[in-house]
Write an enzyme that holds these catalytic residues in place. Structure first.
Site, PDB file in Angstrom:
ATOM      1  N   GLY A   1      34.231  41.438  43.826  1.00 22.79           N
ATOM      2  CA  GLY A   1      35.089  40.259  43.741  1.00 22.79           C
ATOM      3  C   GLY A   1      36.556  40.624  43.858  1.00 22.79           C
ATOM      4  N   SER A   2      37.402  39.863  43.198  1.00 18.37           N
ATOM      5  CA  SER A   2      38.847  40.012  43.323  1.00 18.37           C
ATOM      6  C   SER A   2      39.378  41.071  42.367  1.00 18.37           C
ATOM      7  CB  SER A   2      39.525  38.678  43.016  1.00 18.37           C
ATOM      8  OG  SER A   2      39.350  38.346  41.646  1.00 18.37           O
TER       9      SER A   2
ATOM     10  N   LYS B   1      24.139  37.463  38.085  1.00  7.69           N
ATOM     11  CA  LYS B   1      24.937  36.246  38.043  1.00  7.69           C
ATOM     12  C   LYS B   1      25.571  36.109  39.426  1.00  7.69           C
ATOM     13  CE  LYS B   1      28.793  33.661  37.462  1.00  7.69           C
ATOM     14  NZ  LYS B   1      29.812  33.458  38.528  1.00  7.69           N
ATOM     15  N   HIS B   2      25.149  35.107  40.189  1.00  9.82           N
ATOM     16  CA  HIS B   2      25.695  34.930  41.523  1.00  9.82           C
ATOM     17  C   HIS B   2      26.828  33.913  41.503  1.00  9.82           C
ATOM     18  CE1 HIS B   2      25.659  35.788  45.724  1.00  9.82           C
ATOM     19  NE2 HIS B   2      24.502  36.406  45.649  1.00  9.82           N
TER      20      HIS B   2
ATOM     21  N   GLU C   1      33.769  46.658  43.563  1.00  5.99           N
ATOM     22  CA  GLU C   1      34.346  46.543  44.894  1.00  5.99           C
ATOM     23  C   GLU C   1      35.260  45.329  44.882  1.00  5.99           C
ATOM     24  OE1 GLU C   1      33.487  45.088  49.331  1.00  5.99           O
ATOM     25  OE2 GLU C   1      31.761  46.029  48.358  1.00  5.99           O
ATOM     26  N   LEU C   2      36.548  45.563  45.119  1.00 11.88           N
ATOM     27  CA  LEU C   2      37.529  44.519  44.856  1.00 11.88           C
ATOM     28  C   LEU C   2      38.302  44.065  46.081  1.00 11.88           C
ATOM     29  CD1 LEU C   2      38.915  46.029  41.526  1.00 11.88           C
ATOM     30  CD2 LEU C   2      37.001  44.462  41.842  1.00 11.88           C
TER      31      LEU C   2
ATOM     32  N   TRP D   1      30.239  35.295  47.082  1.00 10.20           N
ATOM     33  CA  TRP D   1      29.665  34.349  48.030  1.00 10.20           C
ATOM     34  C   TRP D   1      29.781  34.775  49.485  1.00 10.20           C
ATOM     35  CZ3 TRP D   1      33.361  33.243  51.511  1.00 10.20           C
ATOM     36  CH2 TRP D   1      34.698  33.400  51.109  1.00 10.20           C
ATOM     37  N   ASN D   2      30.703  35.686  49.824  1.00 10.38           N
ATOM     38  CA  ASN D   2      31.051  35.862  51.243  1.00 10.38           C
ATOM     39  C   ASN D   2      29.945  36.542  52.049  1.00 10.38           C
ATOM     40  OD1 ASN D   2      31.829  38.211  49.698  1.00 10.38           O
ATOM     41  ND2 ASN D   2      32.901  38.968  51.513  1.00 10.38           N
TER      42      ASN D   2
END
Length: 463
Positions: free
Chosen positions: A209-210, A157-158, A231-232, A133-134
């Site tokens: 994401g995380s 998938k957002h 990318e985490l 989302w960022n």
């Protein structure tokens, strides 16, 4: 009755979007349609793909004002800044479309009498993209556009925080005449997203994401022999040398730390300043941050919006409180920010000194409007501290000496080294991370390598 997602706007706590969640039936249908469409698309000339995707970019940009407003309402970025994401989307998409013929062209290893030898880049098939989302468009476009240009089909998938972004992609591709089934989106629960990624019909997963999310991706695809790009996140450092242009550094480092309310994977989260410029830098930085205008992102005078969720703001408040308890000094008075309120996503920005690596604020990813500044005596000390992290996405060096910046950069454990700038993705350069910042590469010519497989042709022409 099907489950649904509800997007709670950080602007005012209202439900901004509500959508039904797809399930097993919709996943199965989407993947069947994607595979069938991709079988035809892979044979479409690259030049034709370029024409269609350029039309899609134009259709997207034509809706920039509506899209910017939606970004602000969904995740809280000030409307005065949200339009920049549309411009960045266009820059990245245009570059990846333009470079495609070169990146996807056949590679000839050299002449050999009696043989025709070359390597061709072949599309993988169906690419699943899980977007955050960022920076909801800038993160997604890194995968969506080159995946399609390479001849793949895409299922996006957002984030539940920014579901309208997936729908805007679909709208632009439909307007451009992209063949049906090549781009689809699904609003999914976490469990069903894992089922999507684990399905045998998915040939590559692109995830942003995380770190825990990255582990979940690896587990989801563990029964298949496919690659993933991840990318985490980061805890990106900046090093200010004694020969710095101080005013330039203050302006750009603070922007790199606090833009998007600090909610950037490659935002500056820790600063190391040479002892000769430490006091001056800290004073100027605190003064600049104190001038930020925290408030509703819909107000055009706001340049610091709310964090995406109240829980996110509470996490950063906890980091700051712990640091101060352990001896850190806060340079910014939260009372200057009327919108700053406990129990809300509105959080005053903060600059901390007297910090060290025993404090969470200097080691954990904050993803919020706070930065710590440490004093260092040498390049050696700065390098050691910059590398003392589980992350390695970007690092920036602020100096007048390019040779020194290159020498330091060679020793940094990071995917990108900046000199006198930060928090920017040049689409001509590989976007990649090391350690817990992830693996794989997007953007640049190299970004096409993970979205294709090499296929060698070894033809004997003389018998």
């Amino acid at each position: 009755m099907s489950e649904s997602l509800r997007t709670i706007s950080p602007v005012d706590g209202s439900v901004y979007v509500e959508r039904p969640l797809a399930g097993a039936t919709e996943i199965n249908k989407a993947l069947d349609v994607a595979r069938a469409a991709q079988a035809e698309w892979r044979r479409v000339p690259v030049a034709t793909r370029q024409q269609i995707l350029r039309k899609a970019v134009a259709a997207f940009v034509a809706k920039k004002d509506e899209i910017a407003a939606e970004i602000s309402w969904q995740m809280g970025r000030p409307i005065s800044q949200a339009g920049g994401e549309v411009a960045g989307f266009k820059e990245r998409a245009d570059y990846m479309i333009d470079i495609a013929p070169e990146a996807l062209g056949d590679y000839n290893p050299g002449e050999k009498a009696g043989f025709n030898r070359f390597i061709r880049r072949e599309a993988l098939g169906v690419v699943a993209i899980i977007a955050p989302w960022n920076f909801p468009y800038l993160t997604a476009v890194n995968g969506v556009v080159p995946a399609l240009m390479a001849g793949n089909a895409v299922v996006l998938k957002h984030s539940h925080q920014t579901p309208l972004c997936a729908e805007r992609f679909a709208e632009a591709f439909e307007a451009a005449g992209l063949p049906k089934g090549l781009f689809q989106y699904l609003h999914l629960s976490h469990a069903d997203a894992e089922k999507l990624m684990g399905d045998i019909r998915v040939d590559f997963v692109n995830f942003t994401g995380s770190v825990p999310g990255g582990h979940a991706v690896q587990k989801a695809v563990g029964s298949k022999f496919i690659a993933t790009g991840m990318e985490l996140g980061g805890k990106d450092p900046a090093y200010i040398r004694a020969d710095v242009n101080l005013d330039h550094a203050v302006e750009n480092i603070i922007d790199g730390a606090f833009f998007n309310t600090g909610q950037s994977c490659c935002g500056i989260e820790r600063i190391y300043a040479h002892e000769s410029v430490f006091d001056a830098f800290a004073e100027k930085a605190a003064d600049l941050v104190s001038q930020y205008r925290l408030g509703s992102p819909i107000d055009t005078n706001t340049n610091l919006g709310p964090m995406v969720r109240t829980s996110s703001a509470a996490f950063v408040r906890g980091q700051v409180a712990d640091a101060i308890r352990d001896g850190a000094k806060a340079l910014v008075d939260p009372a200057k920010f009327a919108a700053n309120k406990e129990g809300t996503p509105y959080l005053a920005p903060q600059v901390l000194i007297n910090v060290d690596h025993s404090m969470r604020v200097m080691t954990e990813e904050s993803f919020g409007p706070v930065v710590g500044i440490m004093k260092v005596k040498s390049d050696e000390e700065a390098i050691a501290l910059m590398n003392d992290s589980e992350f390695g996405l970007t690092a920036s060096i602020w100096t007048a000496d390019e040779d020194v910046a290159l020498s330091i950069g060679d020793r940094l454990q990071t995917g990108t080294v900046f000199m006198n700038r930060a928090d920017y993705l040049d689409p001509a350069l590989a976007w990649t991370g090391v350690k817990n910042s992830g693996r794989g590469c997007t953007l640049s010519k190299l970004g096409y390598e993970s979205l294709t497989r090499p296929k060698s042709f070894h033809l004997r022409t003389t018998i």
